[in-house]
Structure formats: C-alpha cells, structure tokens
Design an enzyme around this catalytic site. Structure first.
Site, short mmCIF file in Angstrom:
data_model
loop_
_atom_site.label_atom_id
_atom_site.label_comp_id
_atom_site.label_asym_id
_atom_site.label_seq_id
_atom_site.Cartn_x
_atom_site.Cartn_y
_atom_site.Cartn_z
N GLN A 82 1.18 -9.42 -0.04
CA GLN A 82 0.01 -9.41 0.85
C GLN A 82 0.10 -10.55 1.86
O GLN A 82 -0.29 -10.40 3.02
CB GLN A 82 -1.28 -9.50 0.02
CG GLN A 82 -2.52 -9.33 0.89
CD GLN A 82 -3.78 -9.26 0.07
OE1 GLN A 82 -3.78 -8.74 -1.05
NE2 GLN A 82 -4.86 -9.76 0.62
N CYS B 218 3.33 -3.31 -3.78
CA CYS B 218 3.75 -4.68 -4.08
C CYS B 218 5.22 -4.67 -4.47
O CYS B 218 5.68 -3.82 -5.23
CB CYS B 218 2.87 -5.30 -5.14
SG CYS B 218 3.56 -5.39 -6.79
N GLU B 219 5.95 -5.61 -3.91
CA GLU B 219 7.40 -5.57 -4.10
C GLU B 219 7.82 -6.11 -5.47
O GLU B 219 8.97 -5.98 -5.86
CB GLU B 219 8.12 -6.33 -2.99
CG GLU B 219 7.90 -7.81 -2.99
CD GLU B 219 8.63 -8.49 -1.84
OE1 GLU B 219 9.16 -7.81 -0.95
OE2 GLU B 219 8.65 -9.74 -1.84
N HIS B 220 6.86 -6.68 -6.20
CA HIS B 220 7.22 -7.18 -7.53
C HIS B 220 7.23 -6.08 -8.59
O HIS B 220 8.03 -6.11 -9.51
CB HIS B 220 6.23 -8.27 -7.97
CG HIS B 220 6.12 -9.38 -6.98
ND1 HIS B 220 4.97 -9.64 -6.27
CD2 HIS B 220 7.04 -10.28 -6.55
CE1 HIS B 220 5.17 -10.66 -5.46
NE2 HIS B 220 6.41 -11.07 -5.61
N HIS B 221 6.31 -5.11 -8.47
CA HIS B 221 6.20 -4.05 -9.47
C HIS B 221 6.38 -2.65 -8.86
O HIS B 221 6.39 -1.67 -9.60
CB HIS B 221 4.82 -4.10 -10.15
CG HIS B 221 4.54 -5.36 -10.89
ND1 HIS B 221 3.89 -6.42 -10.32
CD2 HIS B 221 4.85 -5.74 -12.16
CE1 HIS B 221 3.79 -7.41 -11.21
NE2 HIS B 221 4.37 -7.03 -12.32
N CYS C 199 -1.10 -3.57 -9.70
CA CYS C 199 -0.28 -4.25 -10.72
C CYS C 199 -1.10 -5.27 -11.49
O CYS C 199 -0.72 -5.70 -12.58
CB CYS C 199 0.94 -4.92 -10.08
SG CYS C 199 0.55 -6.30 -9.00
N HIS D 205 -4.81 -5.07 -5.99
CA HIS D 205 -3.43 -4.83 -6.44
C HIS D 205 -3.46 -4.11 -7.78
O HIS D 205 -3.95 -4.66 -8.77
CB HIS D 205 -2.68 -6.15 -6.59
CG HIS D 205 -2.40 -6.81 -5.28
ND1 HIS D 205 -1.12 -6.98 -4.78
CD2 HIS D 205 -3.24 -7.31 -4.34
CE1 HIS D 205 -1.19 -7.58 -3.61
NE2 HIS D 205 -2.47 -7.78 -3.31
#
Ligand SMILES: Nc1nc2c(ncn2[C@@H]2O[C@H](COP(=O)(O)OP(=O)(O)OP(=O)(O)O)[C@@H](O)[C@H]2O)c(=O)[nH]1
Ligand SMILES: [Zn+2]
Length: 212
Positions: A142, A101-104, A172, A170
């Site tokens: 996703q 995931c590109e956020h975490h 995260c 996920h």
C-alpha cells in the site's frame, strides 16, 4: 455531449511539448500457460482432485483470475493547459482501489483520494481513476502504491503540490493470520506545497476525511 474546445493557437507549442503521455509498457510479461500449469500444481499439492468436473477448469480460472487482478489497461494520460490559471485544490475522492498484496498474493481493497494544486497544466478528471487502477492492478504494498500514484501525477503535470491518501483493508490481515476483521490502513504521500505549507496540507487532509 459538448465537444472539447480546441486549444488556443498560443498553446499549440506547449501542447506538443507535453504530448498526451501514453502510460504503458512497464507491466511484466505474463505467461498464461505457465500460470495455469503452476496453479494446477498448487491445487494438487493442496490435495484437490482436479479430475472432478467442478475442478477440471479451476487451474485455468485461477490463473485467469490472478492475471486479471494484476493487469490493467494502458491509457493516454491526457493533460490540458491551465488556461484559466485555476490555482485551488483539485481533489478526486473515493476512487476504488483493488490491488493484491505482494506478500501473500491476497486482495486489498479500499479507496484513494488524489489531489493536486495545478501549475501550468491540468489533468483530465477520469485519468485520476485510470492512474490509480494502473498502479493498483499488480502485486503491491500500500505504501508503494500510494507513492507511485503521487510520483506519476507529479511527473506528468509538474504541479505546485500533490496529495494522495489511500485507505484499504488487507484480506491477508482480516481473513487469515491476525484475522482482525474491520481494520483499515491509511497511507499518504504529499509533495510540494501540500507537504510543506501547513494550511494547504491541513485543507487537503481535512477534505479527504469529510463526507462529500
Ligand atoms: N507494510 C506493509 N505490509 C503489508 C502490506 N500488505 C501485507 N503486509 C504485511 O506483510 C507482512 C508479512 O509478514 P510475514 O511475517 O513474513 O508474514 P506472515 O507470517 O504471513 O505474517 P502474518 O500476516 O502476521 O500472519 C505481514 O505483516 C502483512 O500484514 C502492505 O501493503 N504494506
Ligand atoms: Zn499480505
């Protein structure tokens, strides 16, 4: 193994006009040395003693692991003429999805179900999995991953319909933050008849839910 039949003469021109598409070149450039230095800085900031024997090569391993998880091999997207005029759904289910995931920058994993209603061309079956991996092995959401797989199939084949469903967990959300273990997220992208025709849509979605 049975050798692949050579294309009928009448199909040579069409085959040449849609060559085996090489899927390559849009991954960003990677700098392993810079990634390793940055990993060392992060681990030191977290208070780890990088002179300890167990940890001495950890920045290298950490950088390599992240590079591996966000890199995928280029491949030939082999398509064939639809000589038999096959017009029913083709669905490849339970393709493993391993992404980040590109956020975490934490993994999310699950499965993709990828299907289409063929038009003039059909896709080599193994290429569904290669396509999923190619789009998954990079920092992603996703939703974007699901849409990119569908768009790729649509562009490569010009089919009558495309459907992609991704189900993933996920980390995260399960290992940190909300810490809701066992939650799964489902996303879908439907194009053409699989979006617009209620019966085709219902058939596709039912097949993605049923056990094989
Ligand atoms: N839509 C979408 N969201 C994602 C995906 N992967 C991670 N996220 C979410 O991205 C959001 C980032 O929100 P922030 O509030 O900035 O991050 P945070 O403070 O770490 O939030 P928490 O995860 O709730 O602790 C979170 O809600 C994640 O669950 C994804 O693939 N799609
Ligand atoms: Zn996340």
């Amino acid at each position: 193994m049975t050798p692949a039949p050579s294309p009928a003469a009448g199909h040579d021109a069409r085959e040449a006009s849609r060559p085996h598409l090489r899927v390559a070149g849009t991954h960003p450039a990677v700098d392993p040395a810079a990634a390793e230095a940055a990993a060392a800085a992060l681990l030191a900031a977290l208070g780890l003693d990088l002179t300890a024997e167990h940890l001495a090569r950890t920045p290298h391993r950490m950088a390599q692991a992240l590079i591996e998880m966000t890199s995928s091999e280029d491949f030939e997207l082999t398509t064939f003429p639809n000589d038999e005029g096959y017009d029913e759904l083709v669905l490849v289910r339970d393709i493993p999805v391993q992404s980040v995931c590109e956020h975490h920058i934490l993994p999310f994993t699950g499965v993709a179900h990828v299907g289409y209603l063929p038009g003039e061309r059909i896709l080599g079956l193994s290429k569904f999995a290669r396509m999923v991996e190619w789009h998954a092995r990079r920092p992603q959401t996703q939703e974007r991953l699901t849409h990119q797989i569908a768009t790729h199939l649509d562009d490569a084949l010009g089919p009558r319909g495309v459907g992609v469903v991704v189900q993933a967990e996920h980390t995260c959300m399960t290992l940190r933050g909300a810490r809701v273990a066992g939650t799964a997220t489902t996303t879908s992208a439907l194009f053409g008849r699989l979006r617009e025709d209620p019966r085709s849509r219902a058939e596709f979605l039912a097949l993605t839910r049923s056990t094989p």
